[in-house]
Design an enzyme around this catalytic site. Structure first.
Site, PDB file in Angstrom:
ATOM      1  N   HIS A   9     -26.097  46.377  -9.811  1.00 33.38           N
ATOM      2  CA  HIS A   9     -25.051  47.347 -10.745  1.00 33.38           C
ATOM      3  C   HIS A   9     -23.824  46.707 -10.493  1.00 33.38           C
ATOM      4  CE1 HIS A   9     -25.067  49.384  -6.597  1.00 33.38           C
ATOM      5  NE2 HIS A   9     -23.694  49.594  -6.842  1.00 33.38           N
ATOM      6  N   HIS A  50     -16.893  46.889  -7.379  1.00 33.95           N
ATOM      7  CA  HIS A  50     -17.709  45.905  -6.825  1.00 33.95           C
ATOM      8  C   HIS A  50     -19.023  45.528  -7.768  1.00 33.95           C
ATOM      9  CE1 HIS A  50     -19.682  49.648  -5.296  1.00 33.95           C
ATOM     10  NE2 HIS A  50     -20.680  48.927  -5.340  1.00 33.95           N
ATOM     11  N   GLU A  59     -21.441  43.766  -3.086  1.00 29.42           N
ATOM     12  CA  GLU A  59     -22.355  44.531  -2.197  1.00 29.42           C
ATOM     13  C   GLU A  59     -23.735  43.592  -2.357  1.00 29.42           C
ATOM     14  OE1 GLU A  59     -23.168  48.528  -4.003  1.00 29.42           O
ATOM     15  OE2 GLU A  59     -24.632  49.138  -2.364  1.00 29.42           O
TER      16      GLU A  59
HETATM   17  C1  LIG Z   1     -23.430  54.952  -1.787  1.00 29.87           C
HETATM   18  C2  LIG Z   1     -23.401  53.469  -1.584  1.00 29.87           C
HETATM   19  C3  LIG Z   1     -23.101  52.697  -2.865  1.00 29.87           C
HETATM   20  C4  LIG Z   1     -24.105  51.915  -3.364  1.00 29.87           C
HETATM   21  O1  LIG Z   1     -24.085  51.362  -4.362  1.00 29.87           O
HETATM   22  O2  LIG Z   1     -25.271  51.938  -2.671  1.00 29.87           O
HETATM   23  C5  LIG Z   1     -21.822  52.195  -2.860  1.00 29.87           C
HETATM   24  O3  LIG Z   1     -21.514  51.193  -3.695  1.00 29.87           O
HETATM   25  S1  LIG Z   1     -20.740  52.781  -2.043  1.00 29.87           S
HETATM   26  C6  LIG Z   1     -18.929  52.057  -2.561  1.00 29.87           C
HETATM   27  C7  LIG Z   1     -17.773  52.378  -1.802  1.00 29.87           C
HETATM   28  N1  LIG Z   1     -17.956  51.721  -0.231  1.00 29.87           N
HETATM   29  C8  LIG Z   1     -17.427  50.641  -0.088  1.00 29.87           C
HETATM   30  O4  LIG Z   1     -16.640  49.864  -0.912  1.00 29.87           O
HETATM   31  C9  LIG Z   1     -17.461  50.020   1.042  1.00 29.87           C
HETATM   32  C10 LIG Z   1     -16.784  48.497   1.359  1.00 29.87           C
HETATM   33  N2  LIG Z   1     -15.424  48.401   0.785  1.00 29.87           N
HETATM   34  C11 LIG Z   1     -14.375  48.399   2.056  1.00 29.87           C
HETATM   35  O5  LIG Z   1     -14.976  48.370   3.034  1.00 29.87           O
HETATM   36  C12 LIG Z   1     -13.075  48.659   1.407  1.00 29.87           C
HETATM   37  O6  LIG Z   1     -12.811  48.948   0.027  1.00 29.87           O
HETATM   38  C13 LIG Z   1     -12.336  47.298   1.701  1.00 29.87           C
HETATM   39  C14 LIG Z   1     -12.200  47.073   3.220  1.00 29.87           C
HETATM   40  C15 LIG Z   1     -12.992  46.186   0.931  1.00 29.87           C
HETATM   41  C16 LIG Z   1     -10.984  47.605   0.881  1.00 29.87           C
HETATM   42  O7  LIG Z   1     -10.237  48.826   1.563  1.00 29.87           O
HETATM   43  P1  LIG Z   1      -8.741  48.975   1.404  1.00 29.87           P
HETATM   44  O8  LIG Z   1      -8.482  48.868  -0.114  1.00 29.87           O
HETATM   45  O9  LIG Z   1      -8.475  50.099   2.035  1.00 29.87           O
HETATM   46  O10 LIG Z   1      -8.367  47.794   2.141  1.00 29.87           O
HETATM   47  P2  LIG Z   1      -6.846  46.904   1.990  1.00 29.87           P
HETATM   48  O11 LIG Z   1      -6.023  47.800   1.171  1.00 29.87           O
HETATM   49  O12 LIG Z   1      -6.349  46.411   3.278  1.00 29.87           O
HETATM   50  O13 LIG Z   1      -7.402  45.665   0.749  1.00 29.87           O
HETATM   51  C17 LIG Z   1      -7.521  44.402   1.519  1.00 29.87           C
HETATM   52  C18 LIG Z   1      -7.550  43.387   0.356  1.00 29.87           C
HETATM   53  O14 LIG Z   1      -8.697  43.517  -0.691  1.00 29.87           O
HETATM   54  C19 LIG Z   1      -8.213  43.815  -1.756  1.00 29.87           C
HETATM   55  N3  LIG Z   1      -9.377  44.717  -2.104  1.00 29.87           N
HETATM   56  C20 LIG Z   1      -9.713  46.092  -1.850  1.00 29.87           C
HETATM   57  N4  LIG Z   1     -10.623  46.614  -2.408  1.00 29.87           N
HETATM   58  C21 LIG Z   1     -10.927  45.490  -3.319  1.00 29.87           C
HETATM   59  C22 LIG Z   1     -11.981  45.550  -4.446  1.00 29.87           C
HETATM   60  N5  LIG Z   1     -12.687  46.626  -4.582  1.00 29.87           N
HETATM   61  N6  LIG Z   1     -11.948  44.581  -4.974  1.00 29.87           N
HETATM   62  C23 LIG Z   1     -11.240  43.477  -4.925  1.00 29.87           C
HETATM   63  N7  LIG Z   1     -10.357  43.394  -3.883  1.00 29.87           N
HETATM   64  C24 LIG Z   1     -10.102  44.518  -3.161  1.00 29.87           C
HETATM   65  C25 LIG Z   1      -6.936  44.563  -1.554  1.00 29.87           C
HETATM   66  O15 LIG Z   1      -6.326  44.389  -2.953  1.00 29.87           O
HETATM   67  C26 LIG Z   1      -6.019  43.833  -0.548  1.00 29.87           C
HETATM   68  O16 LIG Z   1      -5.807  42.630  -1.011  1.00 29.87           O
HETATM   69  P3  LIG Z   1      -4.365  42.091  -0.748  1.00 29.87           P
HETATM   70  O17 LIG Z   1      -4.176  40.842  -1.356  1.00 29.87           O
HETATM   71  O18 LIG Z   1      -4.119  41.899   1.036  1.00 29.87           O
HETATM   72  O19 LIG Z   1      -3.376  43.237  -1.387  1.00 29.87           O
HETATM   73 CO   LIG Z   2     -22.690  50.055  -5.082  1.00 27.97          CO
END
Ligand SMILES: CC[C@H](C(=O)O)C(=O)SCCNC(=O)CCNC(=O)[C@H](O)C(C)(C)COP(=O)(O)OP(=O)(O)OC[C@H]1O[C@@H](n2cnc3c(N)ncnc32)[C@H](O)[C@@H]1OP(=O)(O)O
Ligand SMILES: [Co+2]
Length: 134
Positions: A7, A79, A130
């Site tokens: 997905h 993602h 993912e």
């Molecule tokens: C039920 C489950 C379902 C499934 O399909 O099975 C799911 O998909 S659940 C989906 C939701 N869960 C998750 O996304 C878990 C993994 N994600 C994380 O742990 C966080 O989202 C994380 C760590 C990737 C980012 O968290 P956060 O935005 O709070 O952290 P920062 O602000 O410190 O970001 C760090 C850095 O990464 C860039 N960033 C963040 N998210 C994304 C993204 N989705 N795509 C691309 N880049 C991303 C952010 O801009 C920061 O970059 P920087 O240059 O340092 O500003």
């Molecule tokens: Co997902």
């Protein structure tokens, strides 16, 4: 290692509006909202002939998509989910290659009842990846 695209996930500020967009404007088949509290999201799946779109709404104070939505108030692609034959072997191979596995590093049950893992976006071309056990 990676196989089918399971997905593409879109984080949205208003899940009901997103459902209407995909169901009514785009004429797609859209699932009911399924809360995933342990993942901090509400999920909706749009079934397409060749893959799925996962619409994500923030759920709870600690939602992992909260900051993403602050950065992207209209929503955005959040993602990509690829299927792997053996998620533990894939994780170990990726860690050995220096990739960051998010969270505890242990697979968790995802939206399809199968183990999933997330890989840091900074290691994969600015894209949150993912992995889902096929
Ligand atoms: C039920 C489950 C379902 C499934 O399909 O099975 C799911 O998909 S659940 C989906 C939701 N869960 C998750 O996304 C878990 C993994 N994600 C994380 O742990 C966080 O989202 C994380 C760590 C990737 C980012 O968290 P956060 O935005 O709070 O952290 P920062 O602000 O410190 O970001 C760090 C850095 O990464 C860039 N960033 C963040 N998210 C994304 C993204 N989705 N795509 C691309 N880049 C991303 C952010 O801009 C920061 O970059 P920087 O240059 O340092 O500003
Ligand atoms: Co997902």
């Amino acid at each position: 290692m990676i196989g089918r695209l399971n997905h593409v996930a879109i984080a949205v500020p208003d899940l009901a509006a997103a459902i209407a967009t995909y169901r009514d404007t785009l004429g797609a088949s859209v699932s009911a909202i399924v809360p995933q509290p342990e993942h901090g999201v509400d999920t909706v799946f749009v079934e397409l002939p060749n893959t799925k779109i996962e619409l994500l709404g923030a759920l709870g104070e600690e939602s992992p998509i909260a900051r993403f939505l602050e950065r992207n108030p209209d929503g955005g692609i959040h993602h990509l989910c690829y299927e792997v034959d053996d998620i533990v072997a894939a994780r170990d191979r990726l860690k050995a290659a220096g990739a960051r596995v998010l969270g505890s590093g242990e697979p968790r049950i995802g939206a399809h009842g199968k183990p999933v893992l997330f890989l840091h976006p900074k290691d994969f071309l600015g894209t949150l990846v993912e992995l889902e056990q096929a």
